[in-house]
Design a protein around this motif. Sequence first.
Motif, PDB file in Angstrom:
ATOM      1  N   VAL A 125       0.886  -1.246   0.234  1.00 24.21           N
ATOM      2  CA  VAL A 125       0.280   0.346   0.189  1.00 24.21           C
ATOM      3  C   VAL A 125       1.120   1.532   0.359  1.00 24.21           C
ATOM      4  O   VAL A 125       2.461   1.530   0.188  1.00 24.21           O
ATOM      5  CB  VAL A 125      -0.940  -0.555   1.000  1.00 24.21           C
ATOM      6  N   PRO A 126       0.293   2.633  -0.672  1.00 24.74           N
ATOM      7  CA  PRO A 126       1.105   3.515  -0.126  1.00 24.74           C
ATOM      8  C   PRO A 126       1.382   3.959   1.272  1.00 24.74           C
ATOM      9  O   PRO A 126       0.966   3.522   2.392  1.00 24.74           O
ATOM     10  CB  PRO A 126       0.435   4.953  -0.402  1.00 24.74           C
ATOM     11  N   ALA A 127       2.666   4.249   1.585  1.00 23.44           N
ATOM     12  CA  ALA A 127       3.920   4.868   2.476  1.00 23.44           C
ATOM     13  C   ALA A 127       2.202   5.329   3.702  1.00 23.44           C
ATOM     14  O   ALA A 127       2.397   5.202   5.140  1.00 23.44           O
ATOM     15  CB  ALA A 127       4.955   5.474   2.878  1.00 23.44           C
ATOM     16  N   ASP A 128       1.159   6.460   3.201  1.00 23.59           N
ATOM     17  CA  ASP A 128       0.481   7.388   4.192  1.00 23.59           C
ATOM     18  C   ASP A 128      -0.951   6.289   4.289  1.00 23.59           C
ATOM     19  O   ASP A 128      -1.877   6.780   4.846  1.00 23.59           O
ATOM     20  CB  ASP A 128       0.112   8.463   3.660  1.00 23.59           C
ATOM     21  N   SER A 129      -0.875   5.125   4.176  1.00 21.13           N
ATOM     22  CA  SER A 129      -2.243   4.492   3.889  1.00 21.13           C
ATOM     23  C   SER A 129      -2.833   4.387   5.253  1.00 21.13           C
ATOM     24  O   SER A 129      -2.182   3.924   6.763  1.00 21.13           O
ATOM     25  CB  SER A 129      -2.084   2.899   3.007  1.00 21.13           C
ATOM     26  N   ARG A 135      -3.953  -8.042   8.326  1.00 26.24           N
ATOM     27  CA  ARG A 135      -5.642  -7.506   9.253  1.00 26.24           C
ATOM     28  C   ARG A 135      -6.433  -6.699   8.404  1.00 26.24           C
ATOM     29  O   ARG A 135      -7.781  -6.669   8.707  1.00 26.24           O
ATOM     30  CB  ARG A 135      -5.422  -8.525  10.404  1.00 26.24           C
ATOM     31  N   ASP A 136      -5.358  -5.869   8.841  1.00 24.83           N
ATOM     32  CA  ASP A 136      -6.443  -3.821   8.538  1.00 24.83           C
ATOM     33  C   ASP A 136      -6.729  -3.812   7.291  1.00 24.83           C
ATOM     34  O   ASP A 136      -8.188  -3.804   6.999  1.00 24.83           O
ATOM     35  CB  ASP A 136      -5.559  -2.584   9.059  1.00 24.83           C
ATOM     36  N   LEU A 137      -5.892  -4.761   6.396  1.00 30.09           N
ATOM     37  CA  LEU A 137      -6.997  -4.593   4.883  1.00 30.09           C
ATOM     38  C   LEU A 137      -7.799  -5.129   4.577  1.00 30.09           C
ATOM     39  O   LEU A 137      -8.993  -5.283   3.778  1.00 30.09           O
ATOM     40  CB  LEU A 137      -6.146  -5.098   3.541  1.00 30.09           C
ATOM     41  N   VAL A 138      -7.639  -6.962   4.955  1.00 30.14           N
ATOM     42  CA  VAL A 138      -8.910  -7.698   5.205  1.00 30.14           C
ATOM     43  C   VAL A 138     -10.470  -7.843   5.777  1.00 30.14           C
ATOM     44  O   VAL A 138     -11.366  -7.480   4.945  1.00 30.14           O
ATOM     45  CB  VAL A 138      -8.909  -8.996   5.805  1.00 30.14           C
ATOM     46  N   ARG A 143     -15.901  -5.510   4.755  1.00 32.42           N
ATOM     47  CA  ARG A 143     -17.401  -5.382   5.815  1.00 32.42           C
ATOM     48  C   ARG A 143     -17.536  -4.273   4.398  1.00 32.42           C
ATOM     49  O   ARG A 143     -18.890  -4.432   3.459  1.00 32.42           O
ATOM     50  CB  ARG A 143     -17.002  -4.014   6.532  1.00 32.42           C
ATOM     51  N   ASP A 144     -16.827  -4.229   3.393  1.00 29.43           N
ATOM     52  CA  ASP A 144     -16.976  -3.071   1.615  1.00 29.43           C
ATOM     53  C   ASP A 144     -15.637  -3.723   0.744  1.00 29.43           C
ATOM     54  O   ASP A 144     -14.644  -3.613   0.830  1.00 29.43           O
ATOM     55  CB  ASP A 144     -16.991  -1.651   2.193  1.00 29.43           C
ATOM     56  N   PRO A 145     -16.134  -4.679   0.145  1.00 33.42           N
ATOM     57  CA  PRO A 145     -14.817  -4.817  -0.863  1.00 33.42           C
ATOM     58  C   PRO A 145     -14.893  -4.301  -2.298  1.00 33.42           C
ATOM     59  O   PRO A 145     -13.860  -3.914  -2.411  1.00 33.42           O
ATOM     60  CB  PRO A 145     -15.797  -6.478  -1.241  1.00 33.42           C
ATOM     61  N   GLU A 146     -15.895  -3.351  -2.264  1.00 31.88           N
ATOM     62  CA  GLU A 146     -16.139  -2.644  -3.419  1.00 31.88           C
ATOM     63  C   GLU A 146     -15.150  -1.588  -3.135  1.00 31.88           C
ATOM     64  O   GLU A 146     -15.131  -0.344  -3.854  1.00 31.88           O
ATOM     65  CB  GLU A 146     -16.855  -1.831  -3.576  1.00 31.88           C
ATOM     66  N   LYS A 147     -15.133  -1.134  -1.791  1.00 30.72           N
ATOM     67  CA  LYS A 147     -14.120   0.191  -1.394  1.00 30.72           C
ATOM     68  C   LYS A 147     -12.894   0.663  -1.971  1.00 30.72           C
ATOM     69  O   LYS A 147     -12.269   1.428  -2.238  1.00 30.72           O
ATOM     70  CB  LYS A 147     -14.109   0.406   0.436  1.00 30.72           C
ATOM     71  N   ILE A 148     -12.086  -0.686  -2.002  1.00 29.49           N
ATOM     72  CA  ILE A 148     -10.577  -0.766  -2.520  1.00 29.49           C
ATOM     73  C   ILE A 148     -10.649  -1.342  -3.866  1.00 29.49           C
ATOM     74  O   ILE A 148     -10.700  -2.137  -3.434  1.00 29.49           O
ATOM     75  CB  ILE A 148     -10.381  -1.442  -1.295  1.00 29.49           C
ATOM     76  N   LEU A 167      -6.163 -14.794  -0.805  1.00 25.56           N
ATOM     77  CA  LEU A 167      -6.655 -14.234   0.485  1.00 25.56           C
ATOM     78  C   LEU A 167      -7.933 -13.974   0.559  1.00 25.56           C
ATOM     79  O   LEU A 167      -8.238 -14.545   2.005  1.00 25.56           O
ATOM     80  CB  LEU A 167      -5.102 -12.413   0.402  1.00 25.56           C
ATOM     81  N   ALA A 168      -8.824 -13.672  -0.454  1.00 22.64           N
ATOM     82  CA  ALA A 168      -9.969 -13.715  -0.430  1.00 22.64           C
ATOM     83  C   ALA A 168     -10.749 -14.707   0.383  1.00 22.64           C
ATOM     84  O   ALA A 168     -11.317 -14.370   1.419  1.00 22.64           O
ATOM     85  CB  ALA A 168     -10.871 -12.638  -1.521  1.00 22.64           C
ATOM     86  N   ARG A 169     -10.271 -15.725  -0.825  1.00 23.94           N
ATOM     87  CA  ARG A 169     -10.656 -17.170  -0.242  1.00 23.94           C
ATOM     88  C   ARG A 169     -10.514 -17.248   2.153  1.00 23.94           C
ATOM     89  O   ARG A 169     -11.609 -17.643   2.835  1.00 23.94           O
ATOM     90  CB  ARG A 169     -10.326 -17.944  -1.183  1.00 23.94           C
ATOM     91  N   GLN A 170      -9.455 -16.997   2.024  1.00 22.16           N
ATOM     92  CA  GLN A 170      -9.054 -17.546   3.591  1.00 22.16           C
ATOM     93  C   GLN A 170      -9.688 -16.692   4.328  1.00 22.16           C
ATOM     94  O   GLN A 170     -10.245 -16.722   5.463  1.00 22.16           O
ATOM     95  CB  GLN A 170      -7.787 -17.139   3.111  1.00 22.16           C
ATOM     96  N   ALA A 171      -9.986 -15.337   3.586  1.00 21.48           N
ATOM     97  CA  ALA A 171     -10.996 -14.214   4.533  1.00 21.48           C
ATOM     98  C   ALA A 171     -12.463 -14.547   4.323  1.00 21.48           C
ATOM     99  O   ALA A 171     -13.368 -13.645   5.140  1.00 21.48           O
ATOM    100  CB  ALA A 171     -10.476 -12.803   3.759  1.00 21.48           C
ATOM    101  N   GLY A 172     -12.908 -16.021   3.688  1.00 20.03           N
ATOM    102  CA  GLY A 172     -14.465 -15.322   3.434  1.00 20.03           C
ATOM    103  C   GLY A 172     -14.826 -15.089   2.691  1.00 20.03           C
ATOM    104  O   GLY A 172     -16.579 -15.261   3.211  1.00 20.03           O
ATOM    105  N   LEU A 173     -14.362 -14.544   1.782  1.00 22.57           N
ATOM    106  CA  LEU A 173     -15.122 -14.079   0.970  1.00 22.57           C
ATOM    107  C   LEU A 173     -14.769 -14.201  -0.540  1.00 22.57           C
ATOM    108  O   LEU A 173     -13.863 -15.160  -1.193  1.00 22.57           O
ATOM    109  CB  LEU A 173     -14.274 -12.140   0.514  1.00 22.57           C
ATOM    110  N   ASP A 174     -15.281 -13.589  -2.159  1.00 25.07           N
ATOM    111  CA  ASP A 174     -15.734 -14.489  -3.004  1.00 25.07           C
ATOM    112  C   ASP A 174     -14.743 -13.647  -3.925  1.00 25.07           C
ATOM    113  O   ASP A 174     -14.903 -12.043  -4.003  1.00 25.07           O
ATOM    114  CB  ASP A 174     -16.618 -14.069  -3.473  1.00 25.07           C
ATOM    115  N   PRO A 175     -13.452 -13.890  -4.257  1.00 27.42           N
ATOM    116  CA  PRO A 175     -12.910 -12.912  -4.865  1.00 27.42           C
ATOM    117  C   PRO A 175     -13.224 -12.073  -6.161  1.00 27.42           C
ATOM    118  O   PRO A 175     -13.336 -10.890  -6.176  1.00 27.42           O
ATOM    119  CB  PRO A 175     -11.400 -14.067  -5.750  1.00 27.42           C
ATOM    120  N   ARG A 176     -14.135 -12.499  -6.658  1.00 30.64           N
ATOM    121  CA  ARG A 176     -14.873 -11.671  -8.325  1.00 30.64           C
ATOM    122  C   ARG A 176     -15.457 -10.648  -6.726  1.00 30.64           C
ATOM    123  O   ARG A 176     -16.529  -9.835  -7.985  1.00 30.64           O
ATOM    124  CB  ARG A 176     -15.749 -12.582  -8.563  1.00 30.64           C
TER     125      ARG A 176
END
Length: 323
Positions: A125-129, A135-138, A143-148, A167-176
């Motif tokens: 991510v950018p240095a100022d992210s 875990r922060d990213l996941v 919460r909102d996969p379309e935000k990022i 990563l998405a699959r391990q987090a319980g998300l659909d990669p699509r």
Amino acid sequence: MKSLRTILLSLPLLAALPAGAAQPAAECLVPSKPGGAMDLTCKLAQKALQAKPGAPRLKLSYLPGGIGAVAWHTMVSQRRAEPDTLVAFSGGSLLNLAQGKFGKASPDDVRWVAALGVDYGVIAVPADSPYRSLRDLVEVLRRDPEKIVIGMSGTIGSQDWMKMALLARQAGLDPRQLRFVALEGGGEEFVAMQAGYVQVVSSDVSETALYTASGKVRVLAVLSDKRLTGAMAGVPTAREQGYDIVWPLIRGILMGPDVSDADYRRWVQAFDRIESAPEFAQMRAQIGLYPLALTGDALTRYIRQAVVDYKRQARQFNLVREH
């Protein structure tokens, strides 16, 4: 420390190359735009081969398109027998081959010369992210996969996509559900991130190292089985953060399928000698690669098995095109 010229002149690195007057320049095709890891692969080969009287100078040419597909098809259709044309490849090339993105192609359609090292996936991510850990990213993606918006080299099924899909699959998300922007090569990914078009980049150590040194990028995780040495030593693995994702990828050099056995052996022997020198380890580390020295037949066996393994992994996401 000895200059690279002194080091190479002290070793019979290219004894198998034709003797005599200066040879015409050999060529290393970069199957992407400048600035990514494919570019670095050819530049490493160029640096390691330079400064030997009578040896070919390695010039770089860029042939982007289709995440390696244009360069691949150029070699197997138009430039099959060129004795002094090398092409950079990576694990991403092998993944595309396994998925059928190069058409009815197989590992036996080219000649595999040398592995120059192994790279590892990263998520950056950018240095100022606001995201300071994986875990922060996941948590935000849940919460909102379309935000990022995630920058990646290639399209759905590319290795950068696969890393985020795992990563998405391990987090319980659909990669699509994730939002991706497809770019041509690692250099474009970081340009897009610096411009604010994407908030996350799925990339590799060698590409990312160009930008972490300037302080503009923060790496959230390396996708290695254990902590890396060197510039990434302070970055936790995905495993350490609770996500069992390991993504190594080979980087190396191939040639056209009709190159003569003599010319093929000449290049294999040249890289054998180069990679056995301790100075090569220093050059490899400088661009963020880790040890993996395979050439010729041993490399060809490795490639065949890697394509089988990638195909099995890709089938989990229904990504293999059957021809």
